[in-house]
Design an enzyme around this catalytic site. Structure first.
Site, PDB file in Angstrom:
ATOM      1  CE  LYS A  23     -43.080  58.884  49.914  1.00 12.45           C
ATOM      2  NZ  LYS A  23     -42.957  57.899  48.975  1.00 12.45           N
ATOM      3  CG  HIS A 133     -26.435  61.260  55.046  1.00 13.86           C
ATOM      4  ND1 HIS A 133     -25.976  61.480  56.121  1.00 13.86           N
ATOM      5  CD2 HIS A 133     -27.961  61.396  55.183  1.00 13.86           C
ATOM      6  CE1 HIS A 133     -26.763  61.641  57.045  1.00 13.86           C
ATOM      7  NE2 HIS A 133     -27.998  61.270  56.470  1.00 13.86           N
ATOM      8  CG  ASP A 168     -30.862  65.769  58.661  1.00 10.20           C
ATOM      9  OD1 ASP A 168     -31.819  65.917  58.059  1.00 10.20           O
ATOM     10  OD2 ASP A 168     -30.849  64.576  59.463  1.00 10.20           O
ATOM     11  CG  HIS A 170     -30.239  60.980  60.115  1.00 11.80           C
ATOM     12  ND1 HIS A 170     -31.446  61.383  59.562  1.00 11.80           N
ATOM     13  CD2 HIS A 170     -30.249  59.757  60.519  1.00 11.80           C
ATOM     14  CE1 HIS A 170     -32.370  60.572  59.664  1.00 11.80           C
ATOM     15  NE2 HIS A 170     -31.674  59.517  60.268  1.00 11.80           N
ATOM     16  CG  ASP A 257     -34.309  64.022  59.963  1.00 12.52           C
ATOM     17  OD1 ASP A 257     -33.939  65.248  60.440  1.00 12.52           O
ATOM     18  OD2 ASP A 257     -33.608  63.598  59.126  1.00 12.52           O
TER      19      ASP A 257
HETATM   20 ZN   LIG Z   1     -31.767  63.048  58.458  1.00 12.72          ZN
END
Ligand SMILES: [Zn+2]
Length: 371
Positions: A23, A133, A168, A170, A257
């Site tokens: 979002k 990414h 992050d 990830h 996150d």
């Molecule tokens: Zn992430």
């Protein structure tokens, strides 16, 4: 000291779709919260609109072929070959306007870098950036254009040394891949282990190649890692490595996150560790380019980014609405009537298991880097 906050209302209104977790509106929430807490009104601060990037600059991170595909998708075309470029998946749907949108989000990160390199700007934050990414010819993990790679490549054109720090949840796979053989970029990613989540990479053994050997540092963490363990890793590994490298600019992907309430990951952090890390980062390099990234609990993400902006600028958030009758309450800070979370700690056998796993990672890196 001068600092820049990049924002565009139009870009923040962009929709990935009602069921998509990403979002862009988070940026608007962060801006509103910064205003409410009085941390965006100093004379030294500028709010700038992200510029669009030329094809030539986008080519720093992507192939011509991929950019052609993305441009056609952005114009509303749908075609079979887009799948070979990672577009048309649940994560990366073919979105009208995506080329222009991504190019502007990347424009802010790129221009922010130029400002840091050329001028007396010390702090830049682009909450609409951080697409770590995206690969050279492939969209992945909600990312289409890798703004971080573009900005860091530009910095290399100026012959500067860059630390890229990715907090992050990830692994920053797209950025790692771009600089895997580069010794002028120190890549550090602390993330939930790829054994459990996307992008399933970022093992401690991935450490760079050729002259880049040793300049890629991956710190995978088990699910349920809490503030205490996370901070220990940061202090024992990340801080000495960055001090040793001595970057001209520190690029920080500060996706939120990792937070306990994030619906896509399993780390259990609160913004108490998140903010301590931002404080440390601030002390490690004069010039900092911070970008957004993940963060799917949008209110908590907005609080993280508000606090990060305040800390990077050394201003204290004060609730300008406090005590006013009818003053709006903003999401979950109602629980604690503060921007800071309640502390949280994992205990018992679960904590012992986490500690054992993390100790192995710490030992490996200490040995590997002679810390
Ligand atoms: Zn992430």
């Amino acid at each position: 000291m001068h600092s820049i906050f990049y924002y565009s209302h139009q870009l923040a209104q962009y929709e990935f779709g009602p069921d998509h977790p990403f979002k862009p509106e988070r940026a608007q929430k962060a801006l509103e919260l910064c205003n409410r807490y009085g941390v965006l009104n100093q004379q030294s601060m500028t709010i700038k609109t992200p510029p669009s990037l030329k094809r030539e600059t986008l080519l720093l991170a992507h192939s011509d072929e991929y950019l052609d595909v993305l441009e056609r998708i952005g114009a509303g075309e749908i075609f079979q070959e887009m799948l070979q470029f990672g577009i048309g998946t649940e994560d990366n749907p073919p979105l009208r306007g995506i080329y222009e949108w991504s190019s502007k989000c990347a424009g802010a990160t790129w221009e922010g870098m130029i400002e840091l390199l050329d001028k007396d700007t010390d702090i830049v934050f682009n909450p609409l950036g951080g697409f770590h990414h995206a690969r050279r010819s492939r969209a992945e993990g909600f990312c289409y254009i890798n703004d971080l790679v573009i900005a860091i490549k530009e910095a290399l054109n100026y012959d500067r040394k860059i630390t890229y720090l990715d907090i992050d949840a990830h692994h920053g796979n797209g950025v790692q891949e771009a600089f895997y053989r580069e010794d002028r970029v120190q890549f550090i990613s602390i993330h939930e282990s790829g054994k459990y989540i996307y992008p399933y990479s970022g093992t401690v053994e991935e450490s760079g190649e050729g002259k880049g050997e040793g300049f890629t540092i991956n710190i995978p963490l088990p699910p349920k890692t809490d503030d205490e363990v996370y901070l220990e890793v940061f202090h024992r590994i990340v801080v000495p490595l960055i001090k040793d490298f001595g970057p001209d600019v520190l690029v920080a992907e500060i996706g939120a996150d990792t937070m306990i309430s994030d619906p896509l990951t399993d780390l259990m952090l609160t913004n108490n560790s998140y903010t301590e890390i931002v404080r440390e980062i601030k002390g490690l390099c004069r010039k900092i380019l911070a970008t957004g990234g993940g963060g799917y609990d949008i209110y908590r993400t907005a609080r993280c980014w508000t606090l990060a902006w305040a800390i990077l600028n050394e201003v204290e958030p004060v609730d300008e609405f406090a005590g006013r009758v009818g003053g709006m309450m903003f999401g979950p800070e109602m629980e604690v009537s503060s921007l800071y979370d309640r502390p949280y700690r994992v205990t018992g056998p679960q904590k012992d298991t986490i500690r054992q796993e993390v100790d192995k990672v710490i030992e490996y890196l200490i040995k590997r880097h002679g810390l």
